[in-house]
Enzyme design. Structure first.
Site, PDB file in Angstrom:
ATOM      1  N   PHE A 133       0.855  -1.186   0.000  1.00  0.00           N
ATOM      2  CA  PHE A 133       0.000   0.000   0.000  1.00  0.00           C
ATOM      3  C   PHE A 133       0.894   1.240   0.000  1.00  0.00           C
ATOM      4  O   PHE A 133       1.818   1.338   0.801  1.00  0.00           O
ATOM      5  CB  PHE A 133      -0.902  -0.030   1.232  1.00  0.00           C
ATOM      6  CG  PHE A 133      -1.989   1.003   1.202  1.00  0.00           C
ATOM      7  CD1 PHE A 133      -3.118   0.814   0.428  1.00  0.00           C
ATOM      8  CD2 PHE A 133      -1.872   2.168   1.936  1.00  0.00           C
ATOM      9  CE1 PHE A 133      -4.128   1.772   0.404  1.00  0.00           C
ATOM     10  CE2 PHE A 133      -2.878   3.128   1.910  1.00  0.00           C
ATOM     11  CZ  PHE A 133      -4.007   2.928   1.144  1.00  0.00           C
ATOM     12  N   ASP A 202       2.438  -5.044   8.502  1.00  0.00           N
ATOM     13  CA  ASP A 202       1.246  -4.211   8.474  1.00  0.00           C
ATOM     14  C   ASP A 202       0.049  -5.158   8.372  1.00  0.00           C
ATOM     15  O   ASP A 202      -0.052  -5.949   7.419  1.00  0.00           O
ATOM     16  CB  ASP A 202       1.288  -3.247   7.281  1.00  0.00           C
ATOM     17  CG  ASP A 202       0.130  -2.241   7.315  1.00  0.00           C
ATOM     18  OD1 ASP A 202      -0.940  -2.592   7.839  1.00  0.00           O
ATOM     19  OD2 ASP A 202       0.313  -1.126   6.804  1.00  0.00           O
ATOM     20  N   TYR A 227     -10.405   0.910  10.909  1.00  0.00           N
ATOM     21  CA  TYR A 227     -11.685   1.160  10.219  1.00  0.00           C
ATOM     22  C   TYR A 227     -12.007   0.133   9.143  1.00  0.00           C
ATOM     23  O   TYR A 227     -13.024   0.226   8.494  1.00  0.00           O
ATOM     24  CB  TYR A 227     -11.722   2.576   9.627  1.00  0.00           C
ATOM     25  CG  TYR A 227     -10.536   2.963   8.748  1.00  0.00           C
ATOM     26  CD1 TYR A 227     -10.437   2.504   7.446  1.00  0.00           C
ATOM     27  CD2 TYR A 227      -9.528   3.783   9.236  1.00  0.00           C
ATOM     28  CE1 TYR A 227      -9.357   2.844   6.656  1.00  0.00           C
ATOM     29  CE2 TYR A 227      -8.436   4.130   8.452  1.00  0.00           C
ATOM     30  CZ  TYR A 227      -8.356   3.657   7.157  1.00  0.00           C
ATOM     31  OH  TYR A 227      -7.292   3.985   6.381  1.00  0.00           O
ATOM     32  N   LYS A 228     -11.135  -0.863   8.942  1.00  0.00           N
ATOM     33  CA  LYS A 228     -11.431  -1.890   7.940  1.00  0.00           C
ATOM     34  C   LYS A 228     -12.167  -3.045   8.621  1.00  0.00           C
ATOM     35  O   LYS A 228     -13.307  -2.889   9.024  1.00  0.00           O
ATOM     36  CB  LYS A 228     -10.128  -2.321   7.262  1.00  0.00           C
ATOM     37  CG  LYS A 228      -9.546  -1.174   6.412  1.00  0.00           C
ATOM     38  CD  LYS A 228      -8.178  -1.467   5.839  1.00  0.00           C
ATOM     39  CE  LYS A 228      -7.704  -0.278   5.004  1.00  0.00           C
ATOM     40  NZ  LYS A 228      -6.245  -0.237   4.852  1.00  0.00           N
ATOM     41  N   ARG A 387     -12.594  -5.154  -6.770  1.00  0.00           N
ATOM     42  CA  ARG A 387     -12.249  -5.745  -5.479  1.00  0.00           C
ATOM     43  C   ARG A 387     -13.503  -5.955  -4.624  1.00  0.00           C
ATOM     44  O   ARG A 387     -14.323  -5.046  -4.477  1.00  0.00           O
ATOM     45  CB  ARG A 387     -11.279  -4.800  -4.767  1.00  0.00           C
ATOM     46  CG  ARG A 387     -10.654  -5.375  -3.535  1.00  0.00           C
ATOM     47  CD  ARG A 387      -9.554  -4.471  -3.010  1.00  0.00           C
ATOM     48  NE  ARG A 387     -10.094  -3.227  -2.481  1.00  0.00           N
ATOM     49  CZ  ARG A 387      -9.473  -2.470  -1.570  1.00  0.00           C
ATOM     50  NH1 ARG A 387      -8.280  -2.828  -1.121  1.00  0.00           N
ATOM     51  NH2 ARG A 387     -10.018  -1.363  -1.131  1.00  0.00           N
TER      52      ARG A 387
HETATM   53  C1  LIG Z   1      -5.676   0.974   4.641  1.00  0.00           C
HETATM   54  C2  LIG Z   1      -4.202   0.894   4.776  1.00  0.00           C
HETATM   55  C3  LIG Z   1      -3.486   1.927   5.375  1.00  0.00           C
HETATM   56  C4  LIG Z   1      -4.208   3.158   5.824  1.00  0.00           C
HETATM   57  O1  LIG Z   1      -3.386   4.100   6.397  1.00  0.00           O
HETATM   58  P1  LIG Z   1      -4.035   5.392   7.059  1.00  0.00           P
HETATM   59  O2  LIG Z   1      -2.927   5.999   7.801  1.00  0.00           O
HETATM   60  O3  LIG Z   1      -5.175   4.928   7.909  1.00  0.00           O
HETATM   61  O4  LIG Z   1      -4.563   6.254   5.972  1.00  0.00           O
HETATM   62  C5  LIG Z   1      -2.113   1.773   5.534  1.00  0.00           C
HETATM   63  N1  LIG Z   1      -1.484   0.653   5.103  1.00  0.00           N
HETATM   64  C6  LIG Z   1      -2.154  -0.347   4.500  1.00  0.00           C
HETATM   65  C7  LIG Z   1      -1.423  -1.561   4.042  1.00  0.00           C
HETATM   66  C8  LIG Z   1      -3.526  -0.258   4.304  1.00  0.00           C
HETATM   67  O5  LIG Z   1      -4.193  -1.234   3.695  1.00  0.00           O
END
Ligand SMILES: *Cc1c(COP(=O)(O)O)cnc(C)c1O
Length: 428
Positions: A133, A202, A227-228, A387
Site C-alpha cells: 500500500f 502491516d 476502520y477496515k 475488489r
Molecule cells: C488501509 C491501509 C493503510 C491506511 O493508512 P491510514 O494511515 O489509515 O490512511 C495503511 N497501510 C495499508 C497496508 C492499508 O491497507
C-alpha cells in the site's frame, strides 16, 4: 470443480446452517445494499450510535473533565489495544489503539531503524514489496531519506533473494490490498530473522479478517487499521504492537506526553514509559475510540462461536464460492482472477481483473446496490482490479450468490458502458 456449482437454494441452506449467522444482527446494514467493501470501511455496529451519543452527551456533556478518570478515558487506548491483542496473537499490555496506521508505521519503522543501527550498523536497507500500500512505501521513503537508508522494492517472489546482509528491516503488509494475496507470516518472519533482519508487519487487511499470531511468529513490530475489518468507523484510530523484547530499548520519534512515564508530573525532560505505552504520542480522540471499541467488540462476540478460526473457515468458504460462481456464471466476459486460488495464500477478499471497463463495472454494480471497489493497476504487472471484500461477520452465502449474479447481469447487459459509470470520482 468436482461438484455441481451451488444454486441459490444451496446458498440459502448454507446460511441456515451457519453458526456465525446471528452475528450479522450486530450490524446496521442498509436496506437494498449488499456491502462487499468492509475491507475498506467496515460496516457500522448497531451499538455504535448509542455508545457515541453516550460519550458525547453524558461523558463529554455532563461529566466533562472528570471523564478522564471517571470513564477511563486516559486508559482507553490500552483497553481497546488489549481487545485487539486477542485478535492478533499479542500478549495483554503490548498493543495500543492510537493515531493512524501511517503515523504508527512511522513510529515503529523509526524504532526498528534505530535498533538496527545500534545492533547492526552496517545494515542500512529497508526491503518492501513494490505493490505494498503506497502510504507504507511513502513513510519508508521519507525515513530512509532522514536516516540515510536505502529503500529497495521487490516483487513477492523476489523477497527471499533480497534478504542480503545489508537489510535492516523487512517491512511487509500481510495481506496485499490489491490482490488479496497473503504471506506466510511465520515462514517469512523466520526467513528475515535467519538473515539478521527485523520483521515489521502491516496488518491492515488481516486484523479481524484472518487469524494472526504475532507472538507465535516471533515478529518484531506490527501496525494495523481500525476502520477496515475492525469496523471502527471512518478515521478510527489504528493500532501498534511492539514485541516486548524490543519495546523498552528505544524511544519512538513522536515522544509526546502520553508516552511519558509520569505525564502528570509535567517534568520538562522526557522519560519514556515502559512497554507499548511509549508508543502513544498525544491526547487521543475519545469519541472515535468509543466507536472503535464497538467495532472490536463485534469480533470478540465471535469468540463464543469459535472466534477467528471460525471466521476464517467461513471467510474461505465465501471467497471460494464467489470464485466458483463467477467462473461459472461470468464465463466468456474476460474476467480474470488476481487473488490466489490456494486458500493458504488468500486473505478475505476476491480481486477480479478485466482488461477493459473494470472501473465502470464496479460503478454499475454499485448502482445495483452491490458495493465493491476499484483499484487501478500499474500498467505493467498489475491489471485494474474489481475488489470484493467478504466480511464473514455480516456477509452470507446468499449474498455471495447475489453478488456473482449481479456481476453476470452487468456484463451481459453491457450497461457498464454507459457514460455515467465511466466518470471517475475522487475516491475510488
Ligand atoms: C488501509 C491501509 C493503510 C491506511 O493508512 P491510514 O494511515 O489509515 O490512511 C495503511 N497501510 C495499508 C497496508 C492499508 O491497507
Amino acid at each position: 470443480m468436482n461438484h455441481p456449482t451451488p444454486t441459490l437454494a444451496d446458498c440459502r441452506a448454507l446460511d441456515a446452517q451457519d453458526p456465525l449467522r446471528p452475528l450479522r444482527e450486530l450490524f446496521f446494514l442498509p436496506e437494498g445494499t449488499l456491502y462487499l467493501d468492509g475491507n475498506s470501511l467496515g460496516a457500522m455496529p448497531r451499538s455504535a450510535p448509542a455508545r457515541v451519543a453516550e460519550v458525547v452527551t453524558q461523558e463529554w456533556g455532563t461529566d466533562l473533565i472528570q471523564s478522564w478518570n471517571k470513564h477511563g478515558w486516559f486508559a482507553q487506548p490500552k483497553k481497546v489495544g488489549d481487545k485487539i491483542a486477542r485478535l492478533i496473537g499479542a500478549e495483554p499490555g503490548t498493543v495500543v489503539a492510537t493515531d493512524s496506521t501511517s503515523v504508527n508505521l512511522f513510529k515503529v519503522l523509526s524504532a526498528a531503524m534505530n535498533l538496527s543501527s545500534v545492533d547492526h550498523p552496517r545494515r542500512r536497507r529497508i526491503v518492501s514489496e513494490r505493490s505494498n500500500f503506497p502510504t507504507d512505501l511513502y513513510i519508508a521513503e521519507a525515513l530512509c531519506q532522514q536516516h540515510g537508508f536505502e529503500l529497495v522494492l521487490v516483487e513477492p517472489e523476489d523477497i527471499a533473494a533480497a534478504l542480503t546482509p545489508e537489510v535492516a528491516v523487512l517491512m511487509l503488509t500481510h495481506v496485499n490490498y490489491r490482490t488479496g494475496a497473503m504471506h506466510d507470516m511465520p515462514a517469512v518472519t523466520a526467513a528475515a530473522h535467519a538473515t539478521g533482519a527485523l520483521m515489521l508487519w502491516d496488518l491492515a487487511h488481516s486484523a479481524g479478517a484472518v487469524p494472526v499470531d504475532l507472538t507465535g511468529a516471533g515478529a518484531d513490530y506490527a501496525v494495523g487499521c481500525g476502520y477496515k475489518y475492525l469496523n471502527g468507523g471512518p478515521g478510527a484510530p489504528a493500532f501498534v504492537w511492539v514485541n516486548p523484547r524490543h519495546a523498552d530499548r528505544f524511544w519512538q520519534p513522536l515522544a509526546g506526553w502520553w508516552g511519558h512515564a509520569t505525564p502528570f508530573e509535567f517534568t520538562p525532560d522526557y522519560r519514556p514509559a515502559p512497554g507499548i505505552t511509549r508508543y502513544q504520542c498525544g491526547t487521543q480522540p475519545m469519541i472515535s475510540l468509543a466507536a472503535l471499541e464497538c467495532g472490536v467488540d463485534t469480533l470478540l462476540a465471535a469468540e463464543a462461536h469459535g472466534g477467528m478460526a471460525a471466521l476464517r473457515t467461513k471467510s474461505l468458504a465465501l471467497t471460494d464460492l464467489f470464485i466458483e460462481l463467477v467462473d461459472e456464471h461470468c464465463q466468456g466476459h474476460g474476467i480474470g482472477l488476481a487473488t490466489p486460488l490456494d486458500p493458504a495464500q488468500r486473505g478475505s477478499q476476491v480481486c477480479l481483473t478485466r482488461d477493459e471497463g473494470a472501473y465502470a463495472i464496479v460503478q454499475a454494480l454499485i448502482a445495483r446496490g452491490v458495493v465493491g471497489d476499484f483499484r487501478a493497476g500499474d500498467g505493467q504487472r498489475h491489471k485494474d482490479i474489481l475488489r470484493f471484500g467478504f466480511t464473514p461477520l455480516y456477509i452470507g452465502f446468499e449474498d455471495v450468490w447475489n453478488a456473482a449474479d449481479q456481476l453476470r447481469q452487468v456484463l451481459e447487459t453491457g450497461e457498464w458502458r454507459r457514460a455515467e459509470f465511466n466518470t471517475k470520482h475522487a475516491v475510488t
